[in-house]
Design a protein around this motif. Structure first.
Motif, PDB file in Angstrom:
ATOM      1  N   UNK A  60      -9.847 -16.405  -7.451  1.00  0.00           N
ATOM      2  CA  UNK A  60      -9.720 -16.192  -8.899  1.00  0.00           C
ATOM      3  C   UNK A  60     -11.047 -15.775  -9.533  1.00  0.00           C
ATOM      4  N   UNK A  61     -10.934 -14.897 -10.524  1.00  0.00           N
ATOM      5  CA  UNK A  61     -12.078 -14.316 -11.244  1.00  0.00           C
ATOM      6  C   UNK A  61     -12.868 -13.327 -10.391  1.00  0.00           C
ATOM      7  N   UNK A  62     -12.356 -13.015  -9.194  1.00  0.00           N
ATOM      8  CA  UNK A  62     -12.922 -11.877  -8.473  1.00  0.00           C
ATOM      9  C   UNK A  62     -12.570 -10.615  -9.244  1.00  0.00           C
ATOM     10  N   UNK A  63     -13.267  -9.527  -8.947  1.00  0.00           N
ATOM     11  CA  UNK A  63     -13.073  -8.281  -9.674  1.00  0.00           C
ATOM     12  C   UNK A  63     -12.319  -7.281  -8.810  1.00  0.00           C
ATOM     13  N   UNK A  64     -11.246  -6.712  -9.385  1.00  0.00           N
ATOM     14  CA  UNK A  64     -10.481  -5.669  -8.704  1.00  0.00           C
ATOM     15  C   UNK A  64     -10.475  -4.411  -9.560  1.00  0.00           C
ATOM     16  N   UNK A  65     -10.909  -3.301  -8.983  1.00  0.00           N
ATOM     17  CA  UNK A  65     -10.841  -1.999  -9.647  1.00  0.00           C
ATOM     18  C   UNK A  65      -9.559  -1.305  -9.182  1.00  0.00           C
ATOM     19  N   UNK A  66      -8.734  -0.899 -10.135  1.00  0.00           N
ATOM     20  CA  UNK A  66      -7.415  -0.361  -9.819  1.00  0.00           C
ATOM     21  C   UNK A  66      -7.327   1.078 -10.306  1.00  0.00           C
ATOM     22  N   UNK A  67      -7.014   1.997  -9.392  1.00  0.00           N
ATOM     23  CA  UNK A  67      -6.924   3.408  -9.747  1.00  0.00           C
ATOM     24  C   UNK A  67      -5.639   3.693 -10.520  1.00  0.00           C
ATOM     25  N   UNK A  68      -5.775   4.540 -11.543  1.00  0.00           N
ATOM     26  CA  UNK A  68      -4.621   4.956 -12.342  1.00  0.00           C
ATOM     27  C   UNK A  68      -3.951   6.161 -11.686  1.00  0.00           C
ATOM     28  N   UNK A  69      -2.693   5.994 -11.308  1.00  0.00           N
ATOM     29  CA  UNK A  69      -1.893   7.138 -10.848  1.00  0.00           C
ATOM     30  C   UNK A  69      -0.573   7.080 -11.591  1.00  0.00           C
ATOM     31  N   UNK A  70       0.459   6.589 -10.941  1.00  0.00           N
ATOM     32  CA  UNK A  70       1.728   6.355 -11.628  1.00  0.00           C
ATOM     33  C   UNK A  70       1.555   5.216 -12.614  1.00  0.00           C
ATOM     34  N   UNK A  71       1.892   5.412 -13.894  1.00  0.00           N
ATOM     35  CA  UNK A  71       1.759   4.311 -14.850  1.00  0.00           C
ATOM     36  C   UNK A  71       2.523   3.064 -14.419  1.00  0.00           C
ATOM     37  N   UNK A  72       3.732   3.248 -13.906  1.00  0.00           N
ATOM     38  CA  UNK A  72       4.532   2.078 -13.519  1.00  0.00           C
ATOM     39  C   UNK A  72       3.865   1.298 -12.398  1.00  0.00           C
ATOM     40  N   UNK A  73       3.438   1.991 -11.364  1.00  0.00           N
ATOM     41  CA  UNK A  73       2.780   1.306 -10.257  1.00  0.00           C
ATOM     42  C   UNK A  73       1.498   0.612 -10.712  1.00  0.00           C
ATOM     43  N   UNK A  74       0.780   1.246 -11.607  1.00  0.00           N
ATOM     44  CA  UNK A  74      -0.458   0.653 -12.111  1.00  0.00           C
ATOM     45  C   UNK A  74      -0.164  -0.650 -12.856  1.00  0.00           C
ATOM     46  N   UNK A  75       0.867  -0.620 -13.680  1.00  0.00           N
ATOM     47  CA  UNK A  75       1.247  -1.820 -14.435  1.00  0.00           C
ATOM     48  C   UNK A  75       1.613  -2.951 -13.485  1.00  0.00           C
ATOM     49  N   UNK A  76       2.406  -2.644 -12.470  1.00  0.00           N
ATOM     50  CA  UNK A  76       2.839  -3.673 -11.516  1.00  0.00           C
ATOM     51  C   UNK A  76       1.626  -4.274 -10.805  1.00  0.00           C
ATOM     52  N   UNK A  77       0.686  -3.437 -10.382  1.00  0.00           N
ATOM     53  CA  UNK A  77      -0.517  -3.943  -9.714  1.00  0.00           C
ATOM     54  C   UNK A  77      -1.343  -4.844 -10.628  1.00  0.00           C
ATOM     55  N   UNK A  78      -1.560  -4.395 -11.868  1.00  0.00           N
ATOM     56  CA  UNK A  78      -2.371  -5.201 -12.794  1.00  0.00           C
ATOM     57  C   UNK A  78      -1.739  -6.575 -13.023  1.00  0.00           C
TER      58      UNK A  78
END
Length: 495
Positions: A60-78
């Motif tokens: 917890x509180x680790x940092x994850x950088x998430x690439x934006x591609x498909x908006x839906x997939x991005x939302x699910x990952x976040x």
């Protein structure tokens, strides 16, 4: 004493989504690339992604950088990463250059969809094959975890007018405060149809998306389609818009009547009178909500007229002189502010920025007049003031007038502060197709409230950041290069 309200926690987002999936399973949650996803499908896909990430997700509180591609997939990952208490940051494929390496080098995990942006950081490649495997998993029950208000939640990024990204941390409490502000201003409900025109790299979109999801509304991603066309076609009730989008209203192609009662939240700057007039023509029953704020502080004031704003009560705002001494009401100076919603520093930087953060205050770089304890009059940014032979002239005041001309689509005023320059204002103008601008110089002389030499030149585009702010440093650098090249050629031709 009044009753003390319990501190909020980010469990509310996932709890709300689980509730909508249970009570309204077939209600549409997201429209992405014309594909409608229900709340039940959204929740099940979040649970599947949580299951897929569990063996590899950091602490917890680790940092994850998430690439934006498909908006839906991005939302699910976040949202899946939020379940684990991981701090998320959104980036785009075009942002993997030197400046963003600071983010990647400090990340504990990168969720990349295209290429690996950093050589050594733990990376999962969330490509089509990964998603096919993830979304075909059985749905397991998820025991939701709590996130305390003081815990770190999300990293916001801002480039402003400089083009160099600045990263800042938001706690759970700060995010919750912004969610509640959005809900209050937009009055989102289960019947809301929120159109989002850009990525979550633009933080206002992320905040508004979560606010709409919590109440069970529909979030629609406009993609590459013209925004005002999407607002009409999707019968939008709400949208988040940067001022430069209103340029489209000068084109008759986009001036069909918009949905009645449409509410638009204006972020990243203010509208010109011409923009507001065009808006009233196409949406006479609509509402524009204009804000003055920054990524570092969130909303500072709600704009009540062209330049007058009401300060939100959660912030202490002062106007100070060059020695940081507070000025009396009615005097022009530099804004500074402090309060719980504010960031206290930038991340991943070797040296502090005293021009922005000092002695507990944040300096956004804007000039203003404090009218009283609750109202201020905005005068423009420090870096938007043009130094013309010792006189400080707001660039926005010039641009506002020029953009009111019917043949002008967009413009940028700047000075270049170069020994080879003659101290003039340089005005780059993007004209409408087939516009007759032979008399534009005369128009400028009769309309501008200043006496200065103006060099007019035509442009195809004006460099702007993600929030639509003009990157004047880029314009000035190009002009200096142009002037020096022209001077060099002239010297060579004389030899």
């Amino acid at each position: 004493m009044g009753r003390k309200h319990p501190q909020p926690s980010l469990t509310r987002t996932l709890t709300a989504l689980a509730g909508h999936a249970r009570m309204r399973p077939d209600a549409a949650a997201i429209l992405d690339n014309s594909i409608s996803i229900s709340y039940q499908t959204l929740w099940q896909d979040i649970c599947r992604t949580i299951s897929m990430l569990e063996p590899i997700v950091p602490e917890p509180e680790a940092l994850a950088a998430v690439e934006w591609t498909s908006p839906y997939r991005h939302v699910v990952l976040l949202l899946a990463l939020e379940h684990f208490g991981v701090v998320t940051a959104t980036y785009r494929a075009q942002e993997i250059g030197d400046e963003y390496q600071r983010l990647f080098s400090h990340s504990d995990l990168i969720a990349a969809a295209t290429i690996r942006p950093h050589r050594t950081c733990l990376t999962i490649l969330c490509d089509d094959l990964w998603w096919e495997k993830t979304l075909s998993k059985p749905v397991n029950t998820v025991a939701l975890r709590d996130s305390k208000p003081a815990k770190n939640h999300r990293i916001a990024c801002s480039s402003g007018t400089t083009g160099a990204p600045k990263f800042m941390m938001r706690t759970s409490a700060q995010s919750e405060f912004r969610f509640s502000q959005n809900q209050k201003r937009l009055v989102l409900t289960q019947n809301s149809r929120l159109v989002l025109p850009a990525t979550f790299a633009f933080q206002a979109n992320y905040l508004s998306f979560i606010s709409c999801m919590r109440v069970g509304g529909l979030c629609i991603f406009a993609g590459d389609a013209p925004l005002f066309q999407t607002l009409k076609e999707q019968s939008a009730t709400h949208s988040i818009v940067i001022p430069m989008e209103f340029i489209a209203l000068k084109s008759m192609d986009h001036r069909n009547a918009l949905p009645p009662g449409l509410k638009i939240l204006i972020v990243g700057g203010s509208l010109t009178p011409a923009d507001r007039a065009a808006w009233r023509e196409v949406c006479p029953t609509g509402t524009l909500i204009e804000l003055y704020g920054t990524n570092e502080s969130g909303t500072i004031a709600e704009i009540q007229s062209d330049t007058r704003g009401k300060i939100i009560p959660e912030l202490e705002v002062q106007v100070v002189d060059d020695n940081d001494i507070p000025l009396p009401y009615g005097k022009e100076g530099t804004i500074r502010l402090r309060g719980e919603p504010c960031a206290t520093h930038y991340l991943f930087e070797e040296h502090p920025r005293p021009e922005r953060f000092r002695e507990g205050w944040f300096y956004p770089g804007d000039k203003a007049i404090l009218e009283d304890a609750s109202h201020l009059q905005l005068l423009g940014r420090d870096d938007d003031l043009l130094n013309v032979r010792g006189y400080k002239i707001p660039a926005a005041a010039i641009e506002e007038i020029v953009k009111g001309f019917p043949e002008v689509i967009d413009c940028c005023a700047t000075t270049i502060q170069d020994p080879l320059d003659d101290g003039a204002i340089w005005l780059g103008v993007r004209f409408s197709p087939n516009a007759d601008f032979s008399d534009i110089q005369q128009k400028l002389k009769s309309h501008l409230p200043i006496k200065a030499d103006i060099h007019l030149y035509t442009v195809d585009t004006i460099p702007r950041g993600p929030s639509g702010k003009i990157q004047r440093h880029t314009v000035a650098t190009r002009l200096r290069h142009h002037i020096r090249s022209a001077a060099q050629k002239k010297t060579q031709s004389m030899i």
